[in-house]
Design an enzyme around this catalytic site. Sequence first.
Site, short mmCIF file in Angstrom:
data_model
loop_
_atom_site.label_atom_id
_atom_site.label_comp_id
_atom_site.label_asym_id
_atom_site.label_seq_id
_atom_site.Cartn_x
_atom_site.Cartn_y
_atom_site.Cartn_z
N LYS A 169 7.88 -0.42 6.24
CA LYS A 169 7.24 0.88 5.95
C LYS A 169 8.34 1.91 5.79
O LYS A 169 9.12 2.16 6.71
CB LYS A 169 6.28 1.27 7.07
N ALA A 226 0.85 -1.19 0.00
CA ALA A 226 0.00 0.00 0.00
C ALA A 226 0.88 1.23 0.00
O ALA A 226 2.04 1.20 0.43
CB ALA A 226 -0.93 0.02 1.21
N ASP A 234 -3.84 9.44 15.75
CA ASP A 234 -4.38 9.30 14.39
C ASP A 234 -5.18 8.00 14.27
O ASP A 234 -4.95 7.19 13.37
CB ASP A 234 -3.23 9.32 13.38
N GLY A 276 0.53 5.30 1.23
CA GLY A 276 -0.28 6.30 1.92
C GLY A 276 0.30 7.68 1.76
O GLY A 276 1.20 7.93 0.94
N GLY A 277 -0.23 8.62 2.54
CA GLY A 277 0.21 10.00 2.44
C GLY A 277 1.61 10.23 2.96
O GLY A 277 2.30 11.14 2.53
N MET A 278 2.05 9.37 3.92
CA MET A 278 3.36 9.58 4.52
C MET A 278 4.37 8.51 4.15
O MET A 278 5.57 8.76 4.19
CB MET A 278 3.23 9.62 6.06
N ALA A 279 3.91 7.29 3.83
CA ALA A 279 4.85 6.20 3.66
C ALA A 279 4.28 5.17 2.70
O ALA A 279 3.09 5.15 2.38
CB ALA A 279 5.17 5.56 5.01
N THR A 280 5.17 4.28 2.25
CA THR A 280 4.79 3.14 1.42
C THR A 280 5.13 1.87 2.19
O THR A 280 6.19 1.77 2.81
CB THR A 280 5.54 3.15 0.08
N VAL A 281 4.23 0.87 2.15
CA VAL A 281 4.41 -0.38 2.86
C VAL A 281 4.73 -1.48 1.85
O VAL A 281 4.03 -1.63 0.84
CB VAL A 281 3.16 -0.75 3.68
#
Length: 660
Positions: free
Chosen positions: A47, A25, A146, A27-32
């Site tokens: 991550k 996945a 969050d 996201g806005g801050m990181a990639t997993v």
Amino acid sequence: MDTQVADTLLGSLIDGRYRIRGRVARGGMATVYTATDERLERTVAVKIIHPTQAPEARARMAGFVERFTDEAKTIARLTHPNVVAVYDQGSHAGLPYLVMEYVRGRTLRDVLAERRRLSPDEALAIAEQMLAAIAAAHRAGLVHRDVKPENVLVAEPPTGGTTSLVDSVVKVADFGLARAVEASAEEENGNQLMATVAYVAPELVTQGHADPRTDVYSAGIVLFEMLTGRVPYDGDRPVEVAWQHVDRDVPAPSTLVPSLPPVLDALVARATRRDPAARPADAGALLTEVQAARDELGNPHSHTAVLRQLGDETAVIAQPTMVVAAVRPAERPAWARLPEGGGQRTHRRRAVEDEGLGARLAGLRTRIMGSPRGRLAVAAAAVVLGLVAAVGGWWFGVGRYTVAPQLVSLTKAEAEAQATRGGFTLRYAEPRYDEKIPKDTVLGQAPVSATRIVKGGTITLTLSLGPERLPVPDVVGKDFELAQAELTGAKLVPVKGSSRYDDALPAGVVLGTDPKVGTVVKPGAKVTVILSKGRAPVTVPNLVGKNLGEARNTLAQLGLTPVETYKDSDKPKDEILGQSPADGTGVEKGAQVKLDVSKGPAQVPVPRVVDLPCQQAKQVLESQGFPVNIQLNPNGVARFQNPGENTPVPPGTPVTVTCL
């Protein structure tokens, strides 16, 4: 498929240990990514924080990595079956990463996208495990900040082979990442809201403050979404959604899904109170209420009763509640099971009590409704209750509210006076600096003007501290690293400037700054640091009193360049009167040495003595300081003189006079 091919991390080996296999996945801050730990031969999740192209963001990356590392260590010590375990952390190509437990399943967001909403027993089962994880963090002194469906993972149940969400394993992720990113954002913009606006607590919007009750609010919004299939507020802009959390109470889930029982409305209302003090103190307290709600919904005999005294008799109105299929404590997975026996004993005792109470209430109802007087009393009570409900509804819905006054741009004294006239209480948030707004002027208020507020309610004001100005600290004489740390701590940006030789300070020590020490500047201003190169390799000799030719030869041997300036002096011509730099000063080869050179004494004209008697000519010349040399006849008349008349010569120049 194209995106996978373009991802340069796929197949790479991180830290000589983690082989990237696939992307899960982004996201806005990181990639997993999924990866293989080649040392322990297990599948893990990696991550990696996204790279940024902003130069100022790259300059802050070192501080972010340090905070990220500290948070990763803290979360790694948080051991709980409902928390995604953190195994390792590090930095790859300058970007921080976490190595975490790989959870086989989906996020709660994926589940809701597929199912839209969940049944009450499924929603409470997921909420129970989610709160168990957050409660463990609260006990360890951590706040998630969050909580949202994207950070809740719904994994396959331990037994496998079932699609029931009640038996699924729930794990919560991203504790440390949320806090590290929030700290970096505060450096960039002190009031930036880090939580997702759909789940943000009111105090985060108005004050930027987070504590365990902030997570309780967000968990309540997640429960609302699971029960109804949507979040309570939406809008065209994130800021509009955020302020709805401040200005409005979260609606009851049953207003969207009428079949939901009142106990769920009460549970969501408790968790999402706008006043943090009215919520459960932390996730553990809310977990207790969720477990109690599951037990109540799982009791088929549960009901509510309304009793009203009517003269000599009592009216009883029984209202059965909705019955949902809850999981009995013994059927829950071991990691989510309630204390053995306690829940079962509670159910049995409550069932016995409810059966006896139901029989008594049924008999009482028959007696009341069997007489005209009883039926009249019930009707009268219904009318009274209707009037009370109408008046109460008007009061709680409209009557007790007014609108917030406009206090922004007023001075503190003016705002206090206006708030006093309106009967409001003022509370002050942390003041902040502003380049344009004068000190003690209102920068912001919550709730904002013209929005609904309870009469006599509290308005939170943020005051201006005026423009922030800072003096350049005195770092002269300090090592560059120490000066750099001191300037950074003073909210200034140190820049290494040119270096120069210095006879007094060793190499690497600060000689001066630009702007100079004590100069008042804005935060974030650049301060150029000038460093010493130590003593120069060539020492300037003493040339004063020497002849110009000798001085030139000496400087040429040292590789220095003379720069000559002639000055009037009574010293002999071409004698060195002064020099710069002074003798003993260290300079580089090729440096210039300025020399002040004597022009010699000022010249005077020789007077005419030709045709004067020889002795008179001698007197005239001697009176003006010229030595006289008489040739041939001392008693004769002067016929020749050398130097000739009006010839400029230095004072004291001998004059020869020939007399005949």
